[in-house]
Design an enzyme around this catalytic site. Structure first.
Site, PDB file in Angstrom:
ATOM      1  N   TYR A  69     -21.872  40.950  22.003  1.00  0.00           N
ATOM      2  CA  TYR A  69     -21.083  41.297  20.813  1.00  0.00           C
ATOM      3  C   TYR A  69     -20.065  42.348  21.243  1.00  0.00           C
ATOM      4  O   TYR A  69     -20.427  43.468  21.616  1.00  0.00           O
ATOM      5  CB  TYR A  69     -21.965  41.867  19.698  1.00  0.00           C
ATOM      6  CG  TYR A  69     -22.983  40.906  19.107  1.00  0.00           C
ATOM      7  CD1 TYR A  69     -22.840  39.526  19.239  1.00  0.00           C
ATOM      8  CD2 TYR A  69     -24.075  41.386  18.393  1.00  0.00           C
ATOM      9  CE1 TYR A  69     -23.779  38.660  18.681  1.00  0.00           C
ATOM     10  CE2 TYR A  69     -25.008  40.525  17.836  1.00  0.00           C
ATOM     11  CZ  TYR A  69     -24.857  39.161  17.992  1.00  0.00           C
ATOM     12  OH  TYR A  69     -25.779  38.303  17.441  1.00  0.00           O
ATOM     13  N   PRO A 220     -28.447  35.173   7.271  1.00  0.00           N
ATOM     14  CA  PRO A 220     -29.270  35.165   6.046  1.00  0.00           C
ATOM     15  C   PRO A 220     -28.427  35.133   4.777  1.00  0.00           C
ATOM     16  O   PRO A 220     -28.892  34.689   3.731  1.00  0.00           O
ATOM     17  CB  PRO A 220     -30.056  36.483   6.145  1.00  0.00           C
ATOM     18  CG  PRO A 220     -29.211  37.363   7.015  1.00  0.00           C
ATOM     19  CD  PRO A 220     -28.578  36.435   8.016  1.00  0.00           C
ATOM     20  N   PHE A 224     -20.417  33.946   8.533  1.00  0.00           N
ATOM     21  CA  PHE A 224     -18.974  34.232   8.438  1.00  0.00           C
ATOM     22  C   PHE A 224     -18.412  33.830   7.077  1.00  0.00           C
ATOM     23  O   PHE A 224     -17.408  34.373   6.627  1.00  0.00           O
ATOM     24  CB  PHE A 224     -18.222  33.538   9.577  1.00  0.00           C
ATOM     25  CG  PHE A 224     -18.580  34.086  10.935  1.00  0.00           C
ATOM     26  CD1 PHE A 224     -18.088  35.319  11.352  1.00  0.00           C
ATOM     27  CD2 PHE A 224     -19.433  33.395  11.787  1.00  0.00           C
ATOM     28  CE1 PHE A 224     -18.433  35.848  12.596  1.00  0.00           C
ATOM     29  CE2 PHE A 224     -19.778  33.911  13.030  1.00  0.00           C
ATOM     30  CZ  PHE A 224     -19.275  35.141  13.434  1.00  0.00           C
ATOM     31  N   THR A 225     -19.044  32.849   6.431  1.00  0.00           N
ATOM     32  CA  THR A 225     -18.639  32.474   5.072  1.00  0.00           C
ATOM     33  C   THR A 225     -19.836  32.726   4.161  1.00  0.00           C
ATOM     34  O   THR A 225     -20.699  31.867   4.004  1.00  0.00           O
ATOM     35  CB  THR A 225     -18.274  30.969   5.015  1.00  0.00           C
ATOM     36  OG1 THR A 225     -17.398  30.691   6.090  1.00  0.00           O
ATOM     37  CG2 THR A 225     -17.627  30.623   3.693  1.00  0.00           C
ATOM     38  N   PRO A 226     -19.926  33.939   3.571  1.00  0.00           N
ATOM     39  CA  PRO A 226     -21.119  34.250   2.772  1.00  0.00           C
ATOM     40  C   PRO A 226     -21.401  33.206   1.684  1.00  0.00           C
ATOM     41  O   PRO A 226     -20.490  32.544   1.172  1.00  0.00           O
ATOM     42  CB  PRO A 226     -20.792  35.627   2.199  1.00  0.00           C
ATOM     43  CG  PRO A 226     -19.880  36.246   3.223  1.00  0.00           C
ATOM     44  CD  PRO A 226     -19.041  35.098   3.739  1.00  0.00           C
TER      45      PRO A 226
HETATM   46  N1  LIG Z   1     -29.023  34.481  17.337  1.00  0.00           N
HETATM   47  C1  LIG Z   1     -27.833  34.103  16.955  1.00  0.00           C
HETATM   48  O1  LIG Z   1     -27.291  33.107  17.426  1.00  0.00           O
HETATM   49  C2  LIG Z   1     -27.105  34.887  15.910  1.00  0.00           C
HETATM   50  C3  LIG Z   1     -25.943  34.356  15.335  1.00  0.00           C
HETATM   51  C4  LIG Z   1     -25.327  35.092  14.358  1.00  0.00           C
HETATM   52  C5  LIG Z   1     -25.838  36.318  13.955  1.00  0.00           C
HETATM   53  N2  LIG Z   1     -26.956  36.815  14.550  1.00  0.00           N
HETATM   54  C6  LIG Z   1     -27.557  38.091  14.106  1.00  0.00           C
HETATM   55  O2  LIG Z   1     -27.863  37.949  12.730  1.00  0.00           O
HETATM   56  C7  LIG Z   1     -27.281  39.028  12.003  1.00  0.00           C
HETATM   57  C8  LIG Z   1     -26.930  38.565  10.607  1.00  0.00           C
HETATM   58  O3  LIG Z   1     -25.962  37.544  10.664  1.00  0.00           O
HETATM   59  P1  LIG Z   1     -24.434  37.770  10.276  1.00  0.00           P
HETATM   60  O4  LIG Z   1     -24.125  39.231  10.239  1.00  0.00           O
HETATM   61  O5  LIG Z   1     -23.624  36.922  11.153  1.00  0.00           O
HETATM   62  O6  LIG Z   1     -24.341  37.099   8.854  1.00  0.00           O
HETATM   63  P2  LIG Z   1     -24.937  37.458   7.412  1.00  0.00           P
HETATM   64  O7  LIG Z   1     -25.844  38.626   7.486  1.00  0.00           O
HETATM   65  O8  LIG Z   1     -25.422  36.193   6.822  1.00  0.00           O
HETATM   66  O9  LIG Z   1     -23.625  37.817   6.595  1.00  0.00           O
HETATM   67  C9  LIG Z   1     -22.713  38.774   7.025  1.00  0.00           C
HETATM   68  C10 LIG Z   1     -21.508  38.638   6.129  1.00  0.00           C
HETATM   69  O10 LIG Z   1     -21.874  38.940   4.788  1.00  0.00           O
HETATM   70  C11 LIG Z   1     -21.118  40.060   4.329  1.00  0.00           C
HETATM   71  N3  LIG Z   1     -22.041  40.890   3.548  1.00  0.00           N
HETATM   72  C12 LIG Z   1     -23.110  41.586   3.993  1.00  0.00           C
HETATM   73  N4  LIG Z   1     -23.733  42.206   2.985  1.00  0.00           N
HETATM   74  C13 LIG Z   1     -23.048  41.883   1.862  1.00  0.00           C
HETATM   75  C14 LIG Z   1     -23.203  42.227   0.499  1.00  0.00           C
HETATM   76  N5  LIG Z   1     -24.191  43.009   0.077  1.00  0.00           N
HETATM   77  N6  LIG Z   1     -22.301  41.710  -0.390  1.00  0.00           N
HETATM   78  C15 LIG Z   1     -21.300  40.918   0.015  1.00  0.00           C
HETATM   79  N7  LIG Z   1     -21.098  40.570   1.300  1.00  0.00           N
HETATM   80  C16 LIG Z   1     -21.973  41.046   2.226  1.00  0.00           C
HETATM   81  C17 LIG Z   1     -20.584  40.749   5.540  1.00  0.00           C
HETATM   82  O11 LIG Z   1     -19.340  41.350   5.270  1.00  0.00           O
HETATM   83  P3  LIG Z   1     -19.178  42.977   5.203  1.00  0.00           P
HETATM   84  O12 LIG Z   1     -19.125  43.466   6.601  1.00  0.00           O
HETATM   85  O13 LIG Z   1     -17.882  43.125   4.457  1.00  0.00           O
HETATM   86  O14 LIG Z   1     -20.345  43.482   4.420  1.00  0.00           O
HETATM   87  C18 LIG Z   1     -20.398  39.586   6.509  1.00  0.00           C
HETATM   88  O15 LIG Z   1     -19.173  38.923   6.257  1.00  0.00           O
HETATM   89  C19 LIG Z   1     -26.090  39.432  12.846  1.00  0.00           C
HETATM   90  O16 LIG Z   1     -25.617  40.714  12.502  1.00  0.00           O
HETATM   91  C20 LIG Z   1     -26.629  39.288  14.231  1.00  0.00           C
HETATM   92  O17 LIG Z   1     -27.354  40.467  14.598  1.00  0.00           O
HETATM   93  C21 LIG Z   1     -27.600  36.101  15.502  1.00  0.00           C
END
Ligand SMILES: NC(=O)c1ccc[n+]([C@@H]2O[C@H](COP(=O)([O-])OP(=O)(O)OC[C@H]3O[C@@H](n4cnc5c(N)ncnc54)[C@H](OP(=O)(O)O)[C@@H]3O)[C@@H](O)[C@H]2O)c1
Length: 301
Positions: A69, A220, A224-226
């Site tokens: 990252y 969760p 990238f597209t909530p």
């Molecule tokens: N193993 C793998 O292949 C893999 C792949 C992807 C991710 N990951 C891990 O999984 C973690 C979680 O996935 P992710 O961060 O990609 O996606 P996510 O947690 O599903 O969603 C993140 C997105 O939601 C927004 N968000 C977060 N809290 C919110 C809220 N309360 N209200 C509205 N929008 C909100 C964030 O924007 P803001 O910043 O504006 O809040 C961001 O755009 C990552 O941080 C990473 O550590 C692992």
């Protein structure tokens, strides 16, 4: 705030099977702390540090990261914000990719790539050993792809014997690959794409729950597209909370082995996400939320 209150607030506690590592069920995913498209520095480096410090101050003791990252940047921000790390903080990282100068995601799965990846993580996080390392298989845009991961898991098992890794997990894998890895070494967690609208791993989650192995959904909140769903919004309105809080609470209710690592670059969103641990969903509400994936056909049993 006493410990009991903190525990209840963050979804209760979970001990990784066969380890002495216990975490609150709501943790934090650090991927959003790098720049756009998870490449380069964030627009607001002080804000990134503030999010991490707020998370830990609120009782979060499970942080998910990867040295790819940024690359390197997210780990360096974690170190700047939190080192020396508080006792009990579990940092989970992953190996299997690299980010060339064009910002693309490329596999890094040779023995030397994996060894170099461990040392990159140790250096940038400022650690002598890594608590948990997930081998992240590449897969396709549709998700995990079948194919042997014995070579990579064997290298990780060797690094564990050498003391550089304490425990091993897997990411972006199929049920067959989990079984293949378990024949080589103990697996303490699986991190795959899963949420209210994407339930392809339902059977795998139940299987891991029977073994006490953590399932840690990535994306969760939809990634990238909530997530957007009229059903989700209607439930949130009725309960007087935010849709993302309902999405996280649903995951906590789905299975006791599910640990959350929602990602955010915003302290306000972080607070909302942590508060989701206090949200109780009735059987009727859970059934209503189950219709979201059923409507998209993304359920597999
Ligand atoms: N193993 C793998 O292949 C893999 C792949 C992807 C991710 N990951 C891990 O999984 C973690 C979680 O996935 P992710 O961060 O990609 O996606 P996510 O947690 O599903 O969603 C993140 C997105 O939601 C927004 N968000 C977060 N809290 C919110 C809220 N309360 N209200 C509205 N929008 C909100 C964030 O924007 P803001 O910043 O504006 O809040 C961001 O755009 C990552 O941080 C990473 O550590 C692992």
């Amino acid at each position: 705030m006493n410990n009991t209150t903190t525990e209840a607030k963050l979804g209760g506690r979970f001990t990784f099977a066969g380890t002495s590592l216990t975490v609150q069920r709501i943790g934090y995913g650090a991927m959003q702390l790098a720049g756009p498209a998870v490449y380069g520095p964030p627009k607001d480096p002080d804000g990134a540090v503030a999010v991490l410090r707020e998370a830990v101050a609120a009782g979060v003791n499970h942080i998910d990261t990867a040295d790819f990252y940024g690359p390197h940047i997210t780990n360096q921000i974690i170190r700047k914000a939190l080192h020396p790390y508080p006792a009990g903080l579990v940092i989970v990282t992953k190996l299997g990719a690299r980010r060339p100068a064009d910002g693309s995601w490329q596999p890094a799965i040779s023995p030397q790539d994996l060894i170099d990846g461990v040392h990159d993580n140790l250096r940038n996080l400022g650690l002598d050993a890594l608590d948990i390392v997930n081998y992240r298989a590449m897969g396709s845009i549709h998700g995990p792809m079948e194919g042997s991961i014995t070579g990579q898991v064997t290298v990780l098992a060797d690094l564990k014997r050498k003391g550089l890794i304490r425990h091993i997990g897997l990411s972006n894998v199929t049920a067959n690959q989990v079984a293949e890895a378990q024949a080589i070494t103990d697996i303490v967690c699986v991190q795959n794409n899963y949420n209210l609208a994407n339930r392809h791993d339902d059977a795998l989650i139940d299987n891991l729950a029977r073994q006490g192995i953590a399932y840690v959904p990535f994306f969760p909140l939809g990634g990238f597209t909530p997530l957007q769903s009229s059903t989700l919004s209607a439930v949130a309105d009725r309960l007087g909370v935010k849709p993302m809080q309902v999405a996280l609470a649903w995951l906590l209710h789905r299975s006791p082995n599910i640990l959350l690592i929602p990602g955010t670059s915003s302290v306000a969103h972080l607070r909302e996400n942590l508060a989701a641990g206090q949200l109780m969903l009735s059987p009727q509400t859970l059934a209503e939320l189950d219709t979201i994936a059923a409507a998209t056909g993304a359920v597999k049993h």
